[in-house]
Design an enzyme around this catalytic site. Structure first.
Site, PDB file in Angstrom:
ATOM      1  N   SER A 109       0.829  -1.219   0.000  1.00 43.33           N
ATOM      2  CA  SER A 109       0.000   0.000   0.000  1.00 43.33           C
ATOM      3  C   SER A 109       0.863   1.268   0.000  1.00 43.33           C
ATOM      4  O   SER A 109       0.568   2.222  -0.727  1.00 43.33           O
ATOM      5  CB  SER A 109      -0.953   0.005   1.191  1.00 43.33           C
ATOM      6  N   ASP A 153       9.387  -3.791  -3.218  1.00 45.37           N
ATOM      7  CA  ASP A 153       8.009  -3.274  -3.306  1.00 45.37           C
ATOM      8  C   ASP A 153       7.890  -2.197  -4.373  1.00 45.37           C
ATOM      9  O   ASP A 153       7.036  -2.263  -5.263  1.00 45.37           O
ATOM     10  CB  ASP A 153       7.570  -2.656  -1.972  1.00 45.37           C
TER      11      ASP A 153
HETATM   12  O1  PMV Z   1       5.909  -6.506   4.337  1.00 48.29           O
HETATM   13  P1  PMV Z   1       6.119  -6.306   2.887  1.00 48.29           P
HETATM   14  O2  PMV Z   1       5.175  -7.031   2.017  1.00 48.29           O
HETATM   15  O3  PMV Z   1       6.334  -4.900   2.470  1.00 48.29           O
HETATM   16  O4  PMV Z   1       7.447  -7.101   2.489  1.00 48.29           O
HETATM   17  C1  PMV Z   1       8.657  -6.901   3.057  1.00 48.29           C
HETATM   18  C2  PMV Z   1       9.641  -7.765   2.370  1.00 48.29           C
HETATM   19  C3  PMV Z   1      10.905  -7.934   3.135  1.00 48.29           C
HETATM   20  O5  PMV Z   1      11.738  -8.777   2.336  1.00 48.29           O
HETATM   21  C4  PMV Z   1      10.660  -8.628   4.461  1.00 48.29           C
HETATM   22  C5  PMV Z   1      11.608  -6.610   3.379  1.00 48.29           C
HETATM   23  C6  PMV Z   1      12.186  -5.962   2.141  1.00 48.29           C
HETATM   24  O6  PMV Z   1      12.514  -4.767   2.230  1.00 48.29           O
HETATM   25  O7  PMV Z   1      12.357  -6.626   1.113  1.00 48.29           O
END
Ligand code: PMV
Length: 314
Positions: A109, A153
């Site tokens: 989000s 992300d």
């Molecule tokens: O919590 P999310 O879906 O934003 O995912 C984080 C992913 C991690 O690998 C745990 C952290 C990252 O920065 O990649």
């Protein structure tokens, strides 16, 4: 009055979360039917820059340039855009942000809001921005949410394509030639990503050899998963999801509830299931076929008392 609109998708991490922070590859896909939209209209002269963002703030927010904007993702995004365009005085506009993406649930989000906002601002102010530049800008804002994000992300959301992502390298997007279906269920509780990322880092410092080995195994699983996706080998893909979940458990980012929901999904007919994202709550994903989907969906929905999304990847 003309409205400028721009949107961005949500995302799911399929493989490699946490290990990706430490240099291993991860796979993430956009969730094209779950979107955030930013709409911008001109306001009367002198009205300044205002923002309504239901779900983030009940009040209309007034943007003013300030060093404290670094603590607010919306304001920081705007200040980054204005600085990039060398605009000193905030324009008289109203920004309205609508999001279908659950906040803090590991569906991207934060990155989607920043991406939609940057796109709409740039368009409304009659400039343009390339994907790479946009990605860099959104990554800067991501640091507010996550501390030391890997960048996965913002990358999957900005490019809106499946990505095979390795921190610090150019994003590799890929096409999924055979579509497959995933169910996404919310475990109902949350732990901020920066907390689980910090805990994994501490664990790595305490047991470098053992934890380093887990990261390597997750990296291998992610590479095999990419091959399984390309070959449309769903049973291999499901097993790799289960194996990845077990390793995330060893990293202490699963919990009893997530383990229980994954087990329940498998029992109801899912080919594989794992947590997705930061863990200790948030989302789990289950690989299903059109035949098994309704059974797994209703088992998860009954148990979590929440809507369970069916999404097609590819
Ligand atoms: O919590 P999310 O879906 O934003 O995912 C984080 C992913 C991690 O690998 C745990 C952290 C990252 O920065 O990649």
């Amino acid at each position: 009055m003309a409205t400028t609109s721009a949107s961005a998708s949500g995302k799911l991490i399929l493989f490699g979360e946490h290990a990706v922070v430490h240099g291993q590859p991860a796979i993430a896909v956009p969730l094209g039917n779950l979107r955030t939209t930013a709409n911008i209209e001109d306001s009367p002269p002198g009205a300044g820059l205002t923002i309504s963002a239901p779900g983030i703030s009940d009040d209309v927010l007034h943007y003013t340039p300030s060093p404290a904007n670094k603590n607010n993702a919306l304001f920081y995004t705007i200040s980054q855009v204005l600085a990039q365009l060398s605009i000193q005085q905030p324009p008289d506009i109203h920004v309205d942000i609508e999001s279908q993406i659950p906040i803090g649930a590991g569906m991207g989000s934060g990155a989607a809001i920043s991406t939609a906002l940057v796109r709409a601002l740039i368009r409304h102010l009659e400039y343009s921005i390339g994907l790479e530049e946009l990605n860099t800008l959104v990554y800067e804002v991501e640091k507010i949410h996550h501390g030391t994000p890997s960048g996965i992300d913002n990358t999957v959301i900005v490019y809106e394509k499946p990505v095979f992502f390795v921190r610090g390298t150019s994003p590799e997007t890929f096409a999924v030639s055979h579509a497959f279906q995933l169910l996404v269920a919310d475990a109902g509780h949350r732990t901020p990503t920066h907390v689980t990322v910090g805990d994994v880092r501490k664990l790595y410092e305490q047991k470098p050899k053992q934890v380093g080995e887990i990261f390597t195994q997750i990296g291998d699983i992610t590479r095999q998963a990419r091959e399984a996706i390309q070959k449309n080998d769903l049973s291999a893909l499901g097993q790799l999801m289960n194996d990845n979940h077990a390793l995330l458990r060893e990293l202490t980012v699963s919990d009893e509830r997530l383990d229980q929901l994954c087990a329940m999904a498998r029992k109801a007919g899912a080919i594989g299931a794992k947590l997705s994202g930061g863990g200790r709550g948030g989302n789990l994903i289950a690989l299903v076929t059109p035949d098994s989907a309704p059974f797994v969906q209703s088992a998860l929905a009954d148990e979590t008392d929440q809507k369970v999304f069916l999404t097609t990847v590819g």
